[in-house]
Write a protein that holds these residues in place. Sequence first.
Motif, PDB file in Angstrom:
ATOM      1  N   PRO A  24       0.142  -1.363   0.222  1.00 18.53           N
ATOM      2  CA  PRO A  24      -0.058   0.013   0.144  1.00 18.53           C
ATOM      3  C   PRO A  24       0.792   1.373   0.188  1.00 18.53           C
ATOM      4  N   MET A  25       0.439   2.590  -1.053  1.00 18.53           N
ATOM      5  CA  MET A  25       1.190   3.345  -1.018  1.00 18.53           C
ATOM      6  C   MET A  25      -0.211   5.098  -0.848  1.00 18.53           C
ATOM      7  N   LEU A  26       0.737   6.402  -0.659  1.00 16.61           N
ATOM      8  CA  LEU A  26      -0.079   7.283  -1.118  1.00 16.61           C
ATOM      9  C   LEU A  26       0.385   8.171  -1.854  1.00 16.61           C
ATOM     10  N   ARG A  27      -0.508   8.682  -2.725  1.00 16.12           N
ATOM     11  CA  ARG A  27      -0.118   9.035  -3.419  1.00 16.12           C
ATOM     12  C   ARG A  27      -0.528  10.721  -3.581  1.00 16.12           C
ATOM     13  N   ALA A  28       0.019  12.033  -3.548  1.00 16.05           N
ATOM     14  CA  ALA A  28      -0.442  13.534  -3.359  1.00 16.05           C
ATOM     15  C   ALA A  28      -0.242  14.335  -4.790  1.00 16.05           C
ATOM     16  N   LYS A  29      -0.875  15.312  -4.136  1.00 13.15           N
ATOM     17  CA  LYS A  29       0.010  16.434  -5.439  1.00 13.15           C
ATOM     18  C   LYS A  29       0.678  17.561  -4.132  1.00 13.15           C
ATOM     19  N   CYS A  30       2.088  17.898  -4.360  1.00 12.38           N
ATOM     20  CA  CYS A  30       2.116  19.089  -3.267  1.00 12.38           C
ATOM     21  C   CYS A  30       1.290  20.382  -3.712  1.00 12.38           C
ATOM     22  N   PRO A  31       1.208  20.589  -2.620  1.00 11.13           N
ATOM     23  CA  PRO A  31       0.068  22.233  -2.450  1.00 11.13           C
ATOM     24  C   PRO A  31       0.862  22.774  -2.424  1.00 11.13           C
ATOM     25  N   LYS A  32       1.792  23.354  -2.854  1.00  9.07           N
ATOM     26  CA  LYS A  32       2.634  24.303  -2.690  1.00  9.07           C
ATOM     27  C   LYS A  32       3.736  25.008  -3.887  1.00  9.07           C
ATOM     28  N   CYS A  33       4.225  23.464  -4.787  1.00  7.38           N
ATOM     29  CA  CYS A  33       4.801  23.236  -5.999  1.00  7.38           C
ATOM     30  C   CYS A  33       4.192  22.105  -7.039  1.00  7.38           C
ATOM     31  N   GLY A  34       3.567  21.937  -6.646  1.00  5.22           N
ATOM     32  CA  GLY A  34       2.042  20.721  -7.988  1.00  5.22           C
ATOM     33  C   GLY A  34       3.476  19.376  -8.052  1.00  5.22           C
ATOM     34  N   ALA A  35       4.314  19.190  -7.495  1.00  2.00           N
ATOM     35  CA  ALA A  35       5.175  17.958  -7.707  1.00  2.00           C
ATOM     36  C   ALA A  35       4.133  16.314  -6.584  1.00  2.00           C
ATOM     37  N   LYS A  36       4.537  15.707  -7.947  1.00  7.09           N
ATOM     38  CA  LYS A  36       4.063  13.909  -7.768  1.00  7.09           C
ATOM     39  C   LYS A  36       5.017  13.857  -6.094  1.00  7.09           C
ATOM     40  N   MET A  37       3.823  13.696  -5.025  1.00  6.15           N
ATOM     41  CA  MET A  37       4.665  12.795  -4.058  1.00  6.15           C
ATOM     42  C   MET A  37       4.438  11.559  -3.596  1.00  6.15           C
ATOM     43  N   THR A  38       4.724  10.598  -3.270  1.00  7.03           N
ATOM     44  CA  THR A  38       4.384   9.105  -2.424  1.00  7.03           C
ATOM     45  C   THR A  38       5.011   8.910  -1.728  1.00  7.03           C
ATOM     46  N   LYS A  39       4.034   8.203  -0.980  1.00  5.83           N
ATOM     47  CA  LYS A  39       5.009   7.401   0.855  1.00  5.83           C
ATOM     48  C   LYS A  39       4.336   6.302   0.613  1.00  5.83           C
ATOM     49  N   PHE A  40       5.222   5.230   1.126  1.00  7.32           N
ATOM     50  CA  PHE A  40       4.343   3.887   2.027  1.00  7.32           C
ATOM     51  C   PHE A  40       4.265   3.961   3.029  1.00  7.32           C
ATOM     52  N   VAL A  41       3.201   3.013   2.911  1.00  8.49           N
ATOM     53  CA  VAL A  41       2.626   2.954   4.167  1.00  8.49           C
ATOM     54  C   VAL A  41       3.121   1.568   5.195  1.00  8.49           C
ATOM     55  N   LYS A  42       3.569   2.297   6.224  1.00  7.37           N
ATOM     56  CA  LYS A  42       4.041   0.582   6.941  1.00  7.37           C
ATOM     57  C   LYS A  42       3.484  -0.683   7.013  1.00  7.37           C
TER      58      LYS A  42
END
Length: 48
Positions: free
Chosen positions: A30-48
């Motif tokens: 499982p992972m999370l995907r989002a867009k940075c509200p400041k610069c618009g870059a894509k961010m991903t994060k793995f869930v433990k």
Amino acid sequence: MIEMFCLRCREKVQLDEKDVTKEKTAKGRPMLRAKCPKCGAKMTKFVK
Ligand SMILES: [Zn+2]
């Protein structure tokens, strides 16, 4: 709120849960995907 780290801003950003997409990798991790509200870059994060 969900906290994620933006690599472009080099700082943590707080995101509303509705702005974060929950996904799974090809291996079923499982992972999370989002867009940075400041610069618009894509961010991903793995869930433990
Ligand atoms: Zn950013």
